[in-house]
Scaffold this motif. Structure first.
Motif, mmCIF file in Angstrom:
data_model
loop_
_atom_site.group_PDB
_atom_site.id
_atom_site.type_symbol
_atom_site.label_atom_id
_atom_site.label_comp_id
_atom_site.label_asym_id
_atom_site.label_seq_id
_atom_site.Cartn_x
_atom_site.Cartn_y
_atom_site.Cartn_z
ATOM 1 N N TRP A 169 -25.124 -4.794 0.581
ATOM 2 C CA TRP A 169 -23.985 -4.755 0.409
ATOM 3 C C TRP A 169 -23.058 -3.808 1.719
ATOM 4 O O TRP A 169 -23.804 -3.234 2.306
ATOM 5 C CB TRP A 169 -23.755 -3.691 -0.838
ATOM 6 C CG TRP A 169 -24.379 -4.242 -1.906
ATOM 7 C CD1 TRP A 169 -25.519 -3.656 -2.567
ATOM 8 C CD2 TRP A 169 -23.223 -4.653 -2.862
ATOM 9 N NE1 TRP A 169 -25.192 -4.728 -3.913
ATOM 10 C CE2 TRP A 169 -24.146 -4.573 -4.334
ATOM 11 C CE3 TRP A 169 -22.259 -4.695 -2.724
ATOM 12 C CZ2 TRP A 169 -23.066 -5.197 -5.433
ATOM 13 C CZ3 TRP A 169 -21.344 -4.910 -4.244
ATOM 14 C CH2 TRP A 169 -22.118 -5.395 -5.025
ATOM 15 N N ASP A 170 -22.542 -4.564 2.396
ATOM 16 C CA ASP A 170 -21.799 -4.231 3.732
ATOM 17 C C ASP A 170 -20.725 -2.829 2.788
ATOM 18 O O ASP A 170 -19.671 -3.704 2.213
ATOM 19 C CB ASP A 170 -21.237 -5.545 4.588
ATOM 20 C CG ASP A 170 -20.631 -4.640 5.387
ATOM 21 O OD1 ASP A 170 -20.173 -3.324 5.753
ATOM 22 O OD2 ASP A 170 -20.008 -5.912 5.968
ATOM 23 N N THR A 171 -21.306 -2.065 3.142
ATOM 24 C CA THR A 171 -19.733 -1.217 3.013
ATOM 25 C C THR A 171 -19.003 -0.798 3.728
ATOM 26 O O THR A 171 -19.201 -0.323 4.595
ATOM 27 C CB THR A 171 -20.606 0.801 2.258
ATOM 28 O OG1 THR A 171 -21.493 1.065 3.556
ATOM 29 C CG2 THR A 171 -21.418 0.593 1.941
ATOM 30 N N GLN A 190 -30.583 -8.138 -1.834
ATOM 31 C CA GLN A 190 -29.027 -8.265 -2.395
ATOM 32 C C GLN A 190 -28.247 -7.077 -1.280
ATOM 33 O O GLN A 190 -28.878 -6.206 -1.170
ATOM 34 C CB GLN A 190 -28.262 -7.916 -3.528
ATOM 35 C CG GLN A 190 -27.328 -8.139 -4.008
ATOM 36 C CD GLN A 190 -27.637 -7.467 -5.387
ATOM 37 O OE1 GLN A 190 -28.053 -6.478 -6.048
ATOM 38 N NE2 GLN A 190 -26.094 -8.458 -5.790
ATOM 39 N N TYR A 206 -22.891 3.308 -4.082
ATOM 40 C CA TYR A 206 -23.341 2.467 -3.701
ATOM 41 C C TYR A 206 -24.895 2.760 -2.950
ATOM 42 O O TYR A 206 -25.789 2.200 -3.081
ATOM 43 C CB TYR A 206 -23.065 1.495 -2.356
ATOM 44 C CG TYR A 206 -21.740 0.724 -3.227
ATOM 45 C CD1 TYR A 206 -22.236 -0.958 -3.295
ATOM 46 C CD2 TYR A 206 -20.630 0.778 -2.712
ATOM 47 C CE1 TYR A 206 -21.084 -1.642 -4.379
ATOM 48 C CE2 TYR A 206 -19.527 -0.186 -3.362
ATOM 49 C CZ TYR A 206 -19.951 -1.102 -3.378
ATOM 50 O OH TYR A 206 -18.557 -1.638 -3.774
#
Ligand SMILES: Nc1nc2c(ncn2[C@@H]2O[C@H](COP(=O)(O)OP(=O)(O)OP(=O)(O)O)[C@@H](O)[C@H]2O)c(=O)[nH]1
Length: 148
Positions: A16-18, A14, A31
């Motif tokens: 996540w592009d912060t 998984q 995150y």
């Protein structure tokens, strides 16, 4: 969310592009807490984006779990003619790991999937074993051999 196979083991990743902007940093840091692997991405055509990596790395050291796997990625490697950050400079900090750019004419959005393949084997390792990549803080190693 994507399932891939690494050394015969099915791994669900998984990603996540912060957000990079300063105003989102309070959210971004949340995150880090449960992350098992972190990509620090800079743009090879922007010396400034490379300099920001130091700040990202120090946030990771502060907020991410101890021993989290980190991978440094020089993005936009398909735009070699605009390069401002020498390849050796990126390799020195990353410990010599190099993901090749996508073939000419191929959608650059394939780069993150190549990157995820490079990080996921690290995440499946025994957390007690030494990390395969050099931590981003500390003394940089001399660059290792470059792929042809
Ligand atoms: N040529 C090329 N362009 C890219 C590549 N990766 C991203 N881009 C382009 O770079 C621009 C910025 O990409 P973003 O994904 O918004 O960058 P970002 O760092 O996530 O931005 P923030 O989250 O807002 O900080 C877009 O126009 C993308 O299409 C790449 O590997 N090669």
């Amino acid at each position: 969310m994507k399932t891939i196979e690494v050394d015969g083991i099915k791994v669900r990743i998984q990603i996540w592009d912060t957000a990079g902007q300063e105003r989102y940093q309070t959210i971004t840091k949340q995150y880090y807490r449960r992350a098992q692997g972190i990509f620090l991405v800079y743009d090879i055509s922007s010396e400034r984006s490379y300099q920001h990596i130091v700040k990202w790395a120090s946030d990771v050291d502060e907020y991410a779990p101890d021993g989290v796997q980190k991978s440094l990625i020089g993005n936009k490697a398909d735009e070699e003619h605009k390069r401002q950050v020498p390849k050796e400079q990126g390799l020195q900090v990353s410990g010599g790991c190099c993901v090749p750019p996508p073939p000419r004419g191929q959608d650059p959005s394939c780069t993150p999937s190549l990157a995820s393949l490079s990080l996921s084997p690290l995440c499946t390792r025994d957390p007690n074993s030494p990390p395969a990549a050099l931590p981003l803080s500390g003394t940089p190693k001399p660059p290792q051999s470059l792929p042809a």
